[in-house]
Design an enzyme around this catalytic site. Structure first.
Site, PDB file in Angstrom:
ATOM      1  N   SER A 138       0.809  -1.216   0.000  1.00 51.06           N
ATOM      2  CA  SER A 138       0.000   0.000   0.000  1.00 51.06           C
ATOM      3  C   SER A 138       0.843   1.267   0.000  1.00 51.06           C
ATOM      4  CB  SER A 138      -0.907   0.026   1.236  1.00 51.06           C
ATOM      5  OG  SER A 138      -0.123   0.093   2.420  1.00 51.06           O
ATOM      6  N   LYS A 140      -1.954  -9.571  -7.167  1.00 52.62           N
ATOM      7  CA  LYS A 140      -2.972  -9.430  -6.136  1.00 52.62           C
ATOM      8  C   LYS A 140      -2.929  -7.977  -5.670  1.00 52.62           C
ATOM      9  CE  LYS A 140      -4.812  -9.629  -1.885  1.00 52.62           C
ATOM     10  NZ  LYS A 140      -4.793  -8.336  -1.152  1.00 52.62           N
ATOM     11  N   HIS A 176      -3.578  -4.365  -3.768  1.00 51.49           N
ATOM     12  CA  HIS A 176      -3.756  -3.939  -2.384  1.00 51.49           C
ATOM     13  C   HIS A 176      -5.062  -3.142  -2.301  1.00 51.49           C
ATOM     14  CE1 HIS A 176      -3.237  -2.180   1.518  1.00 51.49           C
ATOM     15  NE2 HIS A 176      -2.274  -3.066   1.725  1.00 51.49           N
ATOM     16  N   GLU A 183       9.129  -9.481   1.528  1.00 54.11           N
ATOM     17  CA  GLU A 183       9.895  -8.386   2.121  1.00 54.11           C
ATOM     18  C   GLU A 183       8.977  -7.763   3.151  1.00 54.11           C
ATOM     19  OE1 GLU A 183      10.282  -5.094   3.259  1.00 54.11           O
ATOM     20  OE2 GLU A 183      10.376  -4.182   1.264  1.00 54.11           O
ATOM     21  N   CYS A 235       9.365   0.900   4.564  1.00 53.65           N
ATOM     22  CA  CYS A 235      10.008  -0.292   5.138  1.00 53.65           C
ATOM     23  C   CYS A 235      11.352   0.080   5.730  1.00 53.65           C
ATOM     24  CB  CYS A 235      10.304  -1.358   4.090  1.00 53.65           C
ATOM     25  SG  CYS A 235       9.081  -1.578   2.837  1.00 53.65           S
ATOM     26  N   GLU A 279       8.973  -3.717  14.889  1.00 55.06           N
ATOM     27  CA  GLU A 279       8.652  -2.682  13.916  1.00 55.06           C
ATOM     28  C   GLU A 279       7.290  -2.076  14.233  1.00 55.06           C
ATOM     29  OE1 GLU A 279       8.007  -3.847   9.838  1.00 55.06           O
ATOM     30  OE2 GLU A 279       8.265  -1.797   9.117  1.00 55.06           O
TER      31      GLU A 279
END
Lengths: 495, 495
Positions: free
Chosen positions: A128, A154, A156, A233, A270, A359
Site C-alpha cells: 500500500s 494481487k 492492495h 519483504e 520499510c 517494527e
C-alpha cells in the site's frame, strides 16, 4: 476518504486468470529476450503517457502528496526500462558452456550448456505504501516479467481505482506489444490471493508488506504438496547508531537528518529508522533538537484508516511501556497524524527486547541512550534481520569497524553517515536481509539483481544446436556475457 | 555386514558443535578468499594422502567396488580444488559497484557497493550412496566451506567408520591450514540432525537423500520462528524417451546403454533412469535385448540392509500393480541383488500415475510402450520435477523440439542421446530441478554454481574504504570480475 471498493475475484474468475497465466508461460519463455525488453519499455511508455490520469486517483486513494507520487511514477517507469537493459545485456541468463573434455578429472566431460529460464507464473502481492513502485507496476512485477514469468497481481485494497487503471494500462500495453494473452492479470481479495499461491500452476510468489501477512503466505507456499519459493519483504526497524565522535561533532545535523528520515512519508517506509542510538552524555542535546523539530511537523494523513489503526495498535504496547518515556505524543486529527517520539536507554532496550525492538509502521521513533561502547555493541546484537542499518561516525574511530562487522551479519544494506529511507533502483542495491526482514536472505527485492528470484537454471547435455535455445549457441548470436570452459567472456561492444 | 555403529551425538555435544560453528562464522567470513581456497586444497591433499586407509572402510561399509570408490575419491578431491579455483576467480562474490550519480533518474544515487557474504553455519546431511562425493567431504561441504560457512555435518549411518575418519582428516587439515576452530564438525543421529536444523545459530541446510527425509527437514527449516533456506536434493525418476526414428535406427544400442545406466551402482543413483519410453511397435525388440542383458547381470550387494528393505517396500506396489507385467523379477541372495525389469504401456502409466511414476531407489526400471507421439507427449506431462530427462532421437525429427520444450519445464538437465547417470562436476552442471526433485528449483547441488546457495548479498552505502571489505575497493586488489556502473569488467589476466 475511501473510494470504490474492489469486488473480490470469484473462484471462476481466478480459474480463468490462472489458466491464462499457465498458458502464457511457455510462449513467453520462448520469446527472444529482446522482445521481452520491448514489452517492459512499452509498459513504461504507456504508464508515463497516462501519468496525469493516474496521479489523481493515486493522490485521492493514498493521501500522499502529488510531488511524491510524480517522483514515484518516474521511479516505476525507470525501473521497468532498467530491467529492459538487464535483458538486453544478458548476463542474467547465466550462460555457461563447458565444451566436451575427454581428460576431465571426473571422467570424460560431455558438452554441457547451462542457462536460466523463467520459473513460470508468479503471484505478486502489492503493497500500500508505494502505490506505484511497490504495487501493480512495481519492482516485483517488473522483475518477474523481465525474467519471462507471467504475473498474477494481487491488488492492495488501499488503492483500488489506481490498481485497476494501472492494470488496464499494463494489459493493453502488453497486448499491443505482442505479449501472449495471460501474461498479466489482476486479482482482488485475500481469499483469491491465498488460493492463487496454493495453486499448482503458480511457481513462485513475491510480497511486500507486514510480517504477519508475509509469514502467513510464506507458510502457505512452503506447506504446499510442492513447495514454491516465496519472497516476502516484510520491513524492519532499521536502527541508526551514532558514535561518540559523531555525536560530539554533529549532534544537531544528525538529529535534523534523522527527523526528516523517520517522518518521511508519514513514517510509512520499510526503511524508516525506528531507533536512534546516541551516547548517554549527548542524549539531551539530541532530545532538544528532535522534540522541537517534531513539534513543528504538520499533521499528515496516513495511507488509510486500517493502517492507522494498525499503527496505533502496534504503538500502544511500546509507548505505554514502563521503560519508555514519551517525549512527544503524536496525535490523529482530521488533518492527519503527527509524529511520536519516545526515549529509553540501551540498558532498558536490552532488558525489554520485546516489544521495544518490534517494527511499528508509522511516524514513531525511539531515542536510545547508550552508556559505553560495550553496551552499544550489546544493543546491536539484539537485531537479527534488518533491511538496513546505519552508522553515523567519524573515520578512524575504533568502534566503527566493530560496528560494521556486527551489522553486516544482520542487515542487507549498511549506510555510513546517511539515511536508510530512499532506496535507489540500481545494480548494487540490496533491499533484503535475514529474517524477519525477508523470507529469502539470499535475494533482493529492489535493484537489477531482483530478477534472479524468478529464474531456474537448466543444463543441456550434448544437445544439437537445432534444439538449443539461441542464448546457448556457440556463435553467441545474442552477444551476451558467457562463461566458456570456466572463463568469463564479454561480448564485443555493440555498435 | 554392518560395522561399528556411531553413538548418537548428545545434547551437550551438539551444543558444543553449534557454539563452535557460531564462533567460527565471523573469523571465517573475515579471512581473505585466497585463504579459504587454500583450506579446500589442503583438505583435498589430506584426503588424497589418506586414500588407502579410506578406501578400505568405504568398501567394507558401502559394498561398492574398489574401482568405483577410487574414482569417487578422485571426484571428491577434484571438487574441493575446483571450488578453490572458484574462490580465486572471485566472480561468485558478485561484486557490483555503483559510483555516486547526481543525475540518476530515481534521485541522486549514493555510492553503493554490493557483494556476497557467507550465510553462516550450515548443516549438511550426508547421503549413503556416494560415501565420498555426497558425504562428509562431498559437494555440499565443499560448496558451503567455499562460501565461507562453517559446516556441521550430519553423518549417514550407512558408513560410520569412513565418516568418522573422513571427518578427522578434514578437521586436522583445516586446523593445520589455520581455519578457525569450529569450522567443521560431525554430528550423528536423526535427533541431533533435527535439533541442529532448528537451532537459531544455523543459517541454512543442505541434504541429499530420500523425498521423505528431505521434505521432513525442509518442513522443520521452513516452520522455524525464523525460517532458513533448506536445499534438499531428493532424487527423481529420470525418464528416457526414445523417438520413433531412434528406435528404428538404434534399438539394440539404446537398450544396452539403458541397461548399463539403470543398473550402474546397483541402481542407487539419484539420476538412475526409472522409465524407458519406446514406440509400441519397437517394444518387443527392446524387451528381448533388455531381458537377456538383465539376466546376465551378476548379483551385487546394495549399500545396506535398510536401503534394500526400502527398495523392496517401494518396489512391491509397482511390480505387483495390475497394469505391470514383470519381465525379470530380481532376487536378493547372499551375493546381493539382481535387477528387476517391468513392462507397461503409456496408456496404463497415464491412468496409474501413482504409483507407477514414483521413484524406486534401486535396480529396477520400467519399459513403457507408447502408441503415438500424442501419447508420448501426454506421458511427458506426467512429470513435474526431475533432476534429468533424456531424449534419444534423430536430428531433424519433428517430435524432438516439442519434447525439449516440454521437458525443459520439468527437469534440471536435458540429455540428448546419452545417459543421466554420471554427473560431471563442472561449471555448466545443473543438478537440481523443480519439486519433488529438489526443494529449491533455482539452485544446483553439483557444479561450481552450488556455492550460490550459501551466500547472502550485502550493500555498503557511502562507506569509507577503511571499513569496506577488500573485494569492494576501487582498485580491485583481489583482481576479480566486477560490475561497475552497470558494466561487467574483467580483471587483467594474472601473471
Amino acid at each position: 476518504m475511501t473510494t470504490t471498493e474492489q469486488t473480490p475475484t470469484s473462484a471462476a474468475e481466478l480459474e480463468a486468470v490462472l489458466d491464462g497465466a499457465a498458458r502464457a508461460a511457455e510462449p513467453l519463455a520462448h520469446l527472444r529476450p529482446a522482445q521481452r525488453a520491448e514489452f517492459l519499455r512499452q509498459v513504461a511508455d504507456a504508464l508515463d503517457k497516462a501519468g496525469e490520469e493516474l496521479i489523481e486517483p493515486a493522490r485521492r486513494e493514498s493521501h500522499l502528496p502529488e510531488s511524491r507520487l510524480r517522483g514515484e511514477l518516474v521511479r516505476t517507469t525507470f525501473q521497468l526500462r532498467l530491467f529492459g537493459d538487464v535483458i538486453d545485456e544478458g548476463a542474467y541468463l547465466g550462460v555457461t558452456i563447458d565444451p566436451p573434455e575427454k581428460d576431465w578429472p571426473t571422467g570424460a566431460r560431455p558438452d554441457m550448456r547451462r542457462m536460466s529460464l523463467p520459473l513460470g507464473p508468479v503471484v505478486v502481492f502489492a503493497a500500500s505504501n508505494f502505490p506505484f513502485a511497490f504495487s501493480v507496476a512495481g519492482g516485483d512485477t517488473a522483475a518477474a516479467l523481465a525474467a519471462g514469468c507471467p504475473v498474477i497481481l494481487k491488488t492492495h485494497p488501499g488503492h483500488p481505482e489506481l490498481s485497476q487503471r494501472t492494470g488496464e494500462i499494463i494489459t493493453a500495453a502488453l497486448a499491443s506489444a505482442g505479449a501472449p494473452h495471460g501474461t498479466f492479470a489482476l486479482i482482488h481479495g485475500e481469499e483469491a490471493g491465498r488460493d492463487a499461491i496454493t495453486d499448482p500452476r503458480v511457481r513462485a510468489g513475491a510480497f511486500t508488506g507486514s510480517a504477519r501477512g508475509g509469514r502467513a503466505l510464506f507458510d502457505l507456499a512452503s506447506a504446499r504438496p510442492d513447495p514454491i519459493p516465496f519472497y516476502a519483504e516484510m520491513g524492519s526497524v532499521n536502527p541508526v547508531f551514532v558514535t561518540p565522535d559523531a555525536a560530539a561533532e554533529r549532534a544537531e545535523d544528525i538529529a535534523h537528518g534523522y527527523l526528516d528520515s523517520f517522518t518521511a512519508g508519514v513514517g510509512q517506509f520499510c526503511t524508516k529508522p525506528g531507533l536512534l542510538f546516541v551516547p548517554s552524555e549527548a542524549i539531551d542535546a539530541f532530545e532538544r533538537t528532535l522534540v522541537s523539530g517534531v513539534a513543528q511537523r504538520a499533521a499528515a494523513p496516513m495511507l488509510n484508516a486500517g493502517l492507522e489503526q494498525a499503527f496505533r495498535d502496534a504503538l500502544e504496547p511500546i509507548s505505554g511501556h514502563e521503560s519508555i518515556r514519551p517525549l512527544v505524543s503524536g496525535d490523529s486529527t482530521e488533518d492527519g497524524t503527527t509524529p511520536t517520539l519516545l526515549r529509553t536507554s540501551a540498558e532498558e532496550l536490552i532488558r525489554h527486547r520485546e516489544p521495544l525492538t518490534q517494527e511499528c509502521f508509522g511516524p514513531v521513533s525511539i531515542l536510545v541512550g547508550y552508556s559505553d561502547e560495550q553496551e552499544l555493541l550489546e544493543a546491536v546484537r539484539l537485531f537479527t534481520g534488518e533491511l538496513t542499518s546505519t552508522v553515523h561516525g567519524a573515520e578512524g574511530e575504533a568502534i566503527v569497524p566493530e560496528l560494521f562487522t556486527e551489522l553486516r551479519k544482520r542487515a542487507g544494506r549498511l549506510i555510513w553517515n546517511g539515511w536508510p529511507t530512499g532506496v535507489s533502483v540500481s545494480h548494487a542495491m540490496q533491499h533484503g536481509g535475514p529474517y524477519p526482514a525477508t523470507t529469502a536472505p539470499t535475494h533482493t527485492s529492489v535493484g537489477t539483481a531482483a530478477i534472479e528470484r524468478f529464474l531456474r537454471p537448466v543444463c543441456y547435455q550434448n544437445t544439437p544446436s537445432a534444439v538449443l535455445p539461441e542464448a546457448l549457441l556457440d556463435e553467441n548470436p545474442l552477444g551476451i556475457p558467457r562463461r566458456v570452459n570456466g572463463h568469463l567472456e564479454l561480448p564485443e561492444p555493440r555498435s
